[in-house]
Design an enzyme around this catalytic site. Structure first.
Site, PDB file in Angstrom:
ATOM      1  N   LYS A 138      29.708  -4.227   0.604  1.00  0.00           N
ATOM      2  CA  LYS A 138      30.200  -3.036  -0.067  1.00  0.00           C
ATOM      3  C   LYS A 138      31.670  -3.234  -0.435  1.00  0.00           C
ATOM      4  O   LYS A 138      32.338  -3.982   0.275  1.00  0.00           O
ATOM      5  CB  LYS A 138      30.028  -1.760   0.762  1.00  0.00           C
ATOM      6  N   TYR A 223      33.243   4.794   2.742  1.00  0.00           N
ATOM      7  CA  TYR A 223      32.450   5.245   3.895  1.00  0.00           C
ATOM      8  C   TYR A 223      32.291   6.765   3.891  1.00  0.00           C
ATOM      9  O   TYR A 223      31.232   7.283   4.252  1.00  0.00           O
ATOM     10  CB  TYR A 223      33.093   4.787   5.214  1.00  0.00           C
TER      11      TYR A 223
END
Ligand code: NAD
Length: 372
Positions: A138, A223
């Site tokens: 990510k 996140y």
């Protein structure tokens, strides 16, 4: 602290020292408790042998269904050291020029791309063209357009594209999702996500927009973006954001230092989040419903995750996130397993769409409508 890794280690260590967290045996639990995995082993080559790759490789030693079988790096000395440590033969080692030849290597099923964000797109597309499944770290890419190209390339090559969302397999997180789905919190009203740490070395690639594609938001704020979606269980329909920058020398144009953002969800819930490279101790999710609440703190650091709800503390084993992730990815690839929270390219693309909305809102001062 000069790295995300140090942040993640420090937050765990200090919390234990202060007695905030119970001292848990560092369980090398490579499966979600209660599940027995047996099936073909996913043979993985790692591309980019840096900090996070080191963690993933060490975790994979304890996997039941994933094994490190190949290495791709631009640094011959690293290849040598990793070969010795993980017993990888010469024929499974590549550099950035010749790794397309992985196509003809039957020892490798998938390539895990763990390089600076801006490199993921080209590397994943090369992996797909070589006919191997692609796992990307990510953020999947640095723009929606790039993410779409990656999804398209993997579809065309008939390979899977997965993204390293390790929290999607974390037991405390999954319990909160289960409770929410069972209606135990009642109507969901609010989510708060705090994601940040003090960024160190000004020369690191994370502070170079050409390699990172953005600042704290791309690295750690993602996140809270992703967490808002799996905690609320819906995708946001609008976002607005305000950026503040106290150190424009360190955080150059294109590198966001601190962004506060709000989101609205179709069911009426709202979210308020903070992404920063200049504050410590920010790793907390809070979900509020009319009948109950849930908190994860730490929410995304490596170990140990701590959960609390209106019913009391959550007592689930702490897993090695990367080991569980790789075993689960083997099941997704070989068995067509559908994880509770997806980890595919389409899932990662949604985060990129939200992040683009956040950047646009921060620039224009206007609320941005989202269509994920
Ligand atoms: P790192 O700097 O420790 O490692 C990056 C690696 O890429 C190094 O081995 C470096 O040599 C290599 N590389 C190849 N081409 C490069 C280039 N042109 N410039 C710079 N380095 C190059 O970084 P990291 O912390 O391992 O992060 C790598 C990726 O993993 C990032 O996308 C990051 O967001 C992601 N990450 C994910 C997690 C997680 O918990 N899922 C944690 C840390 C990092």
């Amino acid at each position: 602290m000069n790295s995300r890794r140090e942040f993640l280690q420090k937050i765990s260590g200090s919390a234990i020292g202060l007695g905030i967290l119970p001292t848990l045996a560092s369980a090398a639990c490579a499966t979600i408790p209660g599940e027995i995995n047996d099936g073909p082993v996913l043979r993985v080559a790692i591309l980019g042998l840096g900090g996070y790759a080191t963690r993933v490789a060490e975790a994979m030693v304890n996997c039941k269904r994933a094994k490190l079988t190949g290495l791709i790096s631009g640094t011959p000395e690293k290849i040598k050291a990793w070969q010795a440590k993980y017993n990888i033969p010469d024929k499974n080692c590549y550099n950035y020029e010749n790794y397309d030849a992985i196509k003809n290597n039957p020892d490798i099923d998938a390539v895990y791309v763990i390089t600076p964000n801006a490199l993921h797109k080209e590397e994943v597309i090369r992996v797909a063209k070589a006919g191997k499944h692609a796992i990307s770290e990510k953020p999947m890419a640095i723009s929606v357009k790039e993410g779409e190209e990656m999804i398209e390339a993997c579809k065309k090559a008939n390979v899977k594209l997965l993204v390293g969302y390790r929290m999607h397999f974390e037991p405390h997180t999954l319990e909160i999702i289960r409770m929410r789905n069972a209606g135990e919190f009642g109507k969901i009203t609010f989510f708060q996500g705090l994601s940040g740490f003090v960024s160190g070395d000004p020369k690191q690639w994370r502070l170079n927009p050409a390699l990172s594609g953005g600042g704290a938001m791309m690295d750690i704020g993602i996140y809270s973006v992703n967490g808002s979606r799996y905690m609320i269980g819906e995708d946001p329909i609008w976002v607005n954001a305000v950026e503040t920058k106290n150190d424009p020398v360190k955080f150059v144009q294109g590198i966001d230092e601190t962004i506060q953002f709000q989101m609205g969800f179709p069911g009426g819930a709202v979210a308020s989040c903070l992404s920063t490279y200049s504050m410590n101790w920010l790793d907390r999710f809070f979900l509020d419903g009319l009948n109950g609440f849930a908190e994860l703190h730490p929410a995304t650091s490596y170990d140990p995750t701590q959960g609390l709800t209106h019913k009391g503390p959550l007592n689930f084993p702490n897993t090695v996130h990367q080991a569980v992730q790789m075993d689960e990815m083997a099941a997704i690839i070989f068995d067509g397993k559908k994880p509770i929270v997806p980890v595919n390219g389409e899932e990662a693309l949604k985060d990129l769409k939200v992040i683009e909305g956040i950047y646009k809102s921060a620039q224009t001062g206007k609320t941005v409508n989202l269509q994920l």
